[in-house]
Design an enzyme around this catalytic site. Structure first.
Site, short mmCIF file in Angstrom:
data_model
loop_
_atom_site.label_atom_id
_atom_site.label_comp_id
_atom_site.label_asym_id
_atom_site.label_seq_id
_atom_site.Cartn_x
_atom_site.Cartn_y
_atom_site.Cartn_z
N GLU A 129 0.85 -1.18 0.00
CA GLU A 129 0.00 0.00 0.00
C GLU A 129 0.88 1.22 0.00
OE1 GLU A 129 -4.03 -0.94 2.54
OE2 GLU A 129 -2.55 0.37 3.45
N HIS B 109 -6.74 2.86 5.52
CA HIS B 109 -5.92 2.40 6.64
C HIS B 109 -5.12 3.53 7.25
CE1 HIS B 109 -5.96 -1.83 4.74
NE2 HIS B 109 -6.93 -1.70 5.63
N MET C 2 10.54 -2.19 -6.68
CA MET C 2 10.36 -3.65 -6.64
C MET C 2 10.63 -4.26 -8.01
SD MET C 2 7.33 -4.47 -3.91
CE MET C 2 6.00 -3.57 -4.66
N ALA D 282 14.18 -4.56 -8.74
CA ALA D 282 14.87 -5.63 -8.00
C ALA D 282 14.55 -7.01 -8.56
CB ALA D 282 14.47 -5.56 -6.53
N PRO E 168 3.15 -5.99 -12.06
CA PRO E 168 2.36 -5.75 -13.27
C PRO E 168 2.34 -4.26 -13.63
CG PRO E 168 0.92 -6.15 -11.39
CD PRO E 168 2.32 -6.34 -10.90
N THR F 248 -0.31 -2.45 -14.26
CA THR F 248 -1.38 -1.82 -13.47
C THR F 248 -1.99 -2.92 -12.60
OG1 THR F 248 -3.16 -2.39 -14.98
CG2 THR F 248 -2.01 -0.32 -15.42
#
Ligand code: ACO
Ligand code: LMR
Length: 604
Positions: A230, A272, A291, A294, A299, A301
């Protein structure tokens, strides 16, 4: 610990959240667990001892406890605490459980625990190597083994989402709603999940992404992982580091929700508490990019996530890393179920032969079995097989109190009733109804008060004083006709037996010191037959390993007087049959045996 939960994992559920617990038990039944996944419930304000839940078409009783310590003491095998306390008490409940120890994981559902407390709580758990799931979470699941509370929703949804048996994916999300959503997507595009955790939406949660992913890396059931992050926080960067360092080698598919945040001109917080970016690196976009850089599958989207899952799964399947998963047999939870009105835990008449606490009647009733009425009582009253010295003691008590002649209160009443033409049962109950605190029914009271005095180390004088203050004669002391000069040989017989056969008689030894004092005041204030039985039963139960609480419960429920009732029933029936045999006429009490003192009633 490579696997979060197994098919034997049991939890203590803090708060009697009946619908969530029922969902867990329905899941257990569906996947054919042998034991319910909830071993006990902490319900601090309930005075009930258990709560009934459906187990397939039947019902099971789950014990209720007043606090976590009591629950854990009774259910030491339960190593998961499902903390469903409110946000005001969730912190205390977790800290207490960590103090008690023995929990491998604690799931906390409350949302909005003050952040200062959440951090302290999470650190305390980390220090003790306890996995915390939450706060602010629906929990997690190891499909086919153990499901926390409401994860996965209804049984229909669980089966549709392939959460009834282990798949290959390790799933970690923050959100519970999206956890369910993703389980479904994974079921459609792959073979379901092997283990999944929604870590919770608060800013400070216990186990973070990396903790769960590292465990999944070491869990051979997990073949690849999905991480749904998130906007906000930097936890995803720890995962990136683990991938870069080679600590995580299994494929990860990841996506950070909240890329929309960049279209707002000021920092926006999503549902949250933790979902708000405080730095450029905390935006969903930055984390997704890092990410992907790495080597994590990210994806383009969120819409492309299902295709990405299908792609990675398909490749692992083609490479032979993932094998076909056979669909297990499942139980079907019936649509219509009826709650049972009565519960029986002592005997069962449904088979070919009825049983006493699991033993066919013939196995305790026939002479060849060598069993006696003491064995039958230990099975039907206490649901235990007592050793011979104890069943012999019970039989000695029953035989000893069977009768004490026609003049005692109860026998007299039974005889008078029989002579009025009443039946055996009617005459018997008038005799039985005479049993009470003065006659034959002082056994529980004797056990209670002598035990209290001994537990509290009162010397005999202090005990007498204490009873004087209570304003009641000491139950178990005194007799109409028996005294030091005319000793009650029944008492002697019971005491001699206990001295010879009991492992120890501490309460009797104490009671004898009290008797020494009472008989020094008045020679009929002996330890009577009721007192001796009550005190020796406590010594017997202690020697048999019962807890003080269990013994107190026996006393409070009138168990000890029941020995007199059972024994004296034999004598009363004897007296009633005697009357019938003699065909005695109706009894009328002689008038000269009554002091008539009747005055003319005053007019008001
Ligand atoms: N504790 C303290 N003082 C006692 C007790 C006692 N258990 N029993 C009698 N006393 C005292 C009385 O206060 C009375 O004192 P006082 O002379 O200063 O007034 C004196 O002893 C005589 O009392 P009574 O009631 O006349 O004694 P009695 O012999 O009639 O009563 C009884 C016998 C009813 C058993 C009585 O001792 C009692 O209530 N005991 C406690 C209850 C009990 O154990 N019952 C079971 C008896 S065994 C059976 O029924 C199988
Ligand atoms: C009994 O066993 O009934 C007696 O101890 C009472 C009595 O009055 O003898």
């Amino acid at each position: 610990m490579a696997q979060l939960f197994t098919k034997d994992t049991q939890a203590i559920f803090w708060n009697n959240n009946a619908s969530a617990i029922q969902r867990m038990l329905d899941y257990d039944y569906t996947i054919k667990r042998k034991t319910p996944s909830v071993a006990g419930i902490v319900a601090p304000t309930s005075s009930n001892k258990f709560e009934k839940f459906f187990w397939g078409p039947d019902e099971v009783m789950v014990p209720l406890y007043k606090n976590t310590a009591e629950a854990k003491a009774h259910q030491p095998q339960a190593d998961v605490l499902l903390n469903f306390a409110s946000l005001r008490t969730a912190y205390d409940v977790t800290m207490e459980a960590l103090e008690i120890g023995g929990f491998k994981s604690i799931m906390i559902t409350a949302e909005g625990i003050p952040e200062r407390l959440a951090r302290r709580m999470n650190q305390a758990a980390r220090d003790k190597n306890v996995i915390v799931i939450g706060p602010a979470t629906v929990g997690g699941i190891v499909p086919g083994a153990f499901k926390i509370a409401n994860v996965g929703g209804t049984i229909e949804n669980i089966v549709n989402s392939k959460l009834h048996r282990a798949g290959s994916c390790g799933l970690v999300t923050r959100s519970g709603g999206l956890f369910n959503e993703l389980s479904n997507i994974i079921a459609i595009n792959a073979d379901g999940i092997a283990e999944g955790v929604a870590i919770g939406g608060d800013r400070f949660v216990g186990s973070v992404f990396i903790d769960n992913l590292l465990r999944m890396q070491d869990n051979p059931e997990v073949k690849y992982m999905i991480l749904l992050g998130e906007v906000g926080g930097t936890e995803e960067y720890k995962v990136i580091d683990a991938v870069k360092s080679g600590r995580i080698t299994k494929p990860i598919i990841a996506w950070c929700i909240g890329t929309i945040a960049k279209y707002y001109d000021s920092g926006v917080q999503f549902g949250h508490a933790g979902a708000s970016a405080n730095a450029a690196s905390e935006t969903a976009e930055a984390k997704n990019k890092a990410m992907a850089d790495a080597g994590i599958y990210v994806p383009a989207t969120f819409n492309d996530l299902p295709t990405k899952i299908a792609e990675v799964y398909g490749k692992l399947k083609a490479d032979g890393v993932i094998k076909n998963i056979p669909e297990p047999d499942m139980n079907m939870v019936p649509k219509v179920r009826r709650k049972k009105e009565f519960i029986c835990t002592i005997s069962d008449d449904r088979g070919d032969e009825a049983t006493y606490a699991g033993f066919p009647i013939s196995s305790v009733a026939l002479p060849s079995t060598g069993k006696g009425i003491g064995d039958v009582i230990s099975l039907l009253w206490f649901k235990k097989q007592y050793p011979k010295w104890a069943t012999d003691f019970i039989e000695t008590v029953i035989k000893t109190v069977a009768d004490h002649g026609p003049a005692v209160s109860g026998a007299h009443n039974a005889k008078v009733t029989a002579r009025a033409g009443k039946s055996v049962v009617e005459s018997l109950v008038t005799g039985l109804l005479t049993i009470g605190p003065r006659f034959g029914g002082a056994i529980d009271g004797a056990a209670e008060h002598f035990k209290y005095a001994d537990d509290n180390k009162l010397n005999p004088a202090e005990f007498l004083n204490h009873m004087k203050k209570l304003g009641i004669p000491i139950p178990g002391i005194g007799h109409r006709i028996k005294s030091l000069k005319n000793p009650d040989l029944r008492v002697k017989g019971l005491m001699d037996y206990a001295k010879e056969c009991f492992p120890a008689t501490p309460l009797l030894d104490y009671a004898r010191t009290v008797e020494a004092l009472t008989t020094s005041k008045k020679e009929n204030l002996i330890l009577n037959v009721d007192g001796t039985i009550g005190i020796l039963m406590v010594d017997m139960w202690r020697a048999l390993g019962y807890s003080e609480q269990e013994i107190n419960e026996f006393i409070a429920s009138g168990t000890l007087n029941a020995f007199f009732i059972a024994g004296r029933t034999i004598g009363f029936i004897g007296h009633v049959l005697d009357e019938k045999r003699l065909d005695m006429p109706m009894y009328r009490h002689p008038m000269d045996d009554i002091l008539y003192d009747v005055q003319m009633a005053d007019e008001i």
